[in-house]
Design a protein around this motif. Structure first.
Motif, PDB file in Angstrom:
ATOM      1  N   GLY A 186       0.808  -1.216   0.000  1.00 59.97           N
ATOM      2  CA  GLY A 186       0.000   0.000   0.000  1.00 59.97           C
ATOM      3  C   GLY A 186       0.836   1.257   0.000  1.00 59.97           C
ATOM      4  O   GLY A 186       0.446   2.281  -0.572  1.00 59.97           O
ATOM      5  N   ALA A 187       2.000   1.195   0.620  1.00 58.59           N
ATOM      6  CA  ALA A 187       2.861   2.373   0.713  1.00 58.59           C
ATOM      7  C   ALA A 187       3.757   2.555  -0.495  1.00 58.59           C
ATOM      8  O   ALA A 187       4.334   3.638  -0.673  1.00 58.59           O
ATOM      9  N   SER A 188       3.875   1.524  -1.340  1.00 59.20           N
ATOM     10  CA  SER A 188       4.859   1.621  -2.420  1.00 59.20           C
ATOM     11  C   SER A 188       4.301   1.486  -3.826  1.00 59.20           C
ATOM     12  O   SER A 188       4.897   2.000  -4.782  1.00 59.20           O
ATOM     13  N   VAL A 189       3.163   0.792  -4.007  1.00 55.49           N
ATOM     14  CA  VAL A 189       2.620   0.620  -5.360  1.00 55.49           C
ATOM     15  C   VAL A 189       1.892   1.899  -5.756  1.00 55.49           C
ATOM     16  O   VAL A 189       1.245   2.550  -4.931  1.00 55.49           O
ATOM     17  N   HIS A 190       1.970   2.270  -7.026  1.00 56.21           N
ATOM     18  CA  HIS A 190       1.614   3.625  -7.444  1.00 56.21           C
ATOM     19  C   HIS A 190       0.105   3.831  -7.608  1.00 56.21           C
ATOM     20  O   HIS A 190      -0.520   4.584  -6.868  1.00 56.21           O
ATOM     21  N   ASP A 191      -0.476   3.188  -8.592  1.00 59.73           N
ATOM     22  CA  ASP A 191      -1.891   3.372  -8.903  1.00 59.73           C
ATOM     23  C   ASP A 191      -2.760   2.567  -7.936  1.00 59.73           C
ATOM     24  O   ASP A 191      -2.352   1.500  -7.456  1.00 59.73           O
ATOM     25  N   VAL A 192      -3.965   3.070  -7.631  1.00 63.91           N
ATOM     26  CA  VAL A 192      -4.862   2.370  -6.709  1.00 63.91           C
ATOM     27  C   VAL A 192      -5.194   0.978  -7.236  1.00 63.91           C
ATOM     28  O   VAL A 192      -5.145  -0.017  -6.495  1.00 63.91           O
TER      29      VAL A 192
END
Length: 328
Positions: A186-192
């Motif tokens: 959740g803290a590192s992947v870009h798009d929702v």
């Protein structure tokens, strides 16, 4: 808009609808990719193979700007402020640390690579907050051109797709339990959508992924305001026109967040808004993808590709260190 203007949109809108349906179909068959990722790739393939005829341009430009902005506003309905409380102190520190370090660190890397400040800023925004939506939100506060925007979108799509594939494979070697992995993703992947797809690959991690990721998205409006204020100071010194502190659609995003936080909207309406936001985003990203010329990007955008990969490593490393250090 005149009747002739509406008719001019029809061929391109049919193309956008067909591409969106294909994107959802591919995503349904290949769960490792999201429909938004496929849409960007399809748009780039249409452009790079010469299939993007002038007759399609009015509609693809419309969806890549106005429809994308509508999707950003609707995204706010997915973000109740109460989830910040659910994060706890450690989670808030993690989110703030990741966003701040990635945002400013990526811009520093861009300068070291000799890229323009505007392109570096768009890449930094996309990687630190929420991908294409964040890039669209911050662009009006910059002098970035269409190539800067499409390049940033392409990079955040590429690296986010790699994250879906690689992060779940690294969970065990890195010694992360389900909750810690969810916080890291959740803290590192870009798009929702990419974050959700990553969390969905590890049973039990999705709830944590969504809470942490959407808490990052809540920082979109403050970041846009920060960039706009910096631009206003520069414009004031140069005697040029001042940009708004918050573009109208970003103000709409804030209003949507506040409306969702009141709890007055029924769950059924929120579900409809969520699905509509996803559909509009897929169509808008196809439109943006038609601005990406893959051969040109590979020939002239090597420093940009290097920035995207370095920013991806930066956000993943900072998030992982944060999860470990804070004991999340």
């Amino acid at each position: 808009m005149t009747a002739a203007g509406v008719r001019a949109l029809v061929p391109g809108l049919l193309l956008v609808v067909a591409a969106s349906l294909l994107a959802y179909g591919v995503a349904g068959v290949v769960p490792a990719v999201t429909a938004s990722t496929v849409a960007v790739v399809l748009g780039a393939l249409v452009r790079s193979t010469g299939l993007h005829r002038p007759v399609f341009a009015p509609a693809t430009k419309l969806v890549s700007k106005r429809v994308l902005r509508i999707a950003v506003v609707l995204l706010g309905l997915s973000l109740p402020l109460s989830q910040v409380r659910d994060l706890g102190t450690a989670g808030i520190v993690l989110v703030l640390g990741v966003v701040v370090i990635t945002f400013f660190g990526t811009q520093l890397l861009g300068r070291l690579l000799g890229l323009s400040p505007d392109r570096s800023l768009l890449v930094a925004t996309g990687f630190s907050i929420c991908g294409a939506s964040a890039i669209a939100a911050v662009r009006p506060a910059t002098d970035a051109d269409e190539e800067d925007t499409t390049t940033a979108i392409a990079l955040v799509t590429l690296c986010g797709s790699l994250a879906i594939l690689l992060l779940p494979l690294l969970r065990t070697p890195l010694g992360l339990d389900v909750h810690s992995f969810g916080a890291w993703a959740g803290a590192s992947v870009h798009d929702v959508g990419q974050a959700v797809a990553t969390g969905d690959r590890v049973p039990g991690a999705l709830t944590t992924v969504v809470v942490v990721k959407l808490s990052r998205v809540l920082l979109l409006a403050p970041l846009v305001a920060l960039v706009a204020l910096r631009r206003r100071r520069a414009a004031g010194a140069a005697g040029t026109a001042l940009p708004p502190v918050l573009p109208l659609f970003v103000a709409g995003f804030v209003a949507a967040v506040l409306l969702r936080s009141t709890g007055v909207l029924p769950d059924g309406l929120l579900d409809v808004a969520k699905h509509l936001q996803e559909v509009l985003l897929v169509g808008a990203l196809f439109g943006l993808g038609t601005g990406i010329d893959i051969p040109r990007l590979l020939q002239t955008g090597r420093r940009s590709i290097a920035l995207g990969l370095l920013s991806w490593l930066l956000v993943a490393a900072v998030a992982l260190l944060g999860v470990k250090a804070l004991g999340i």
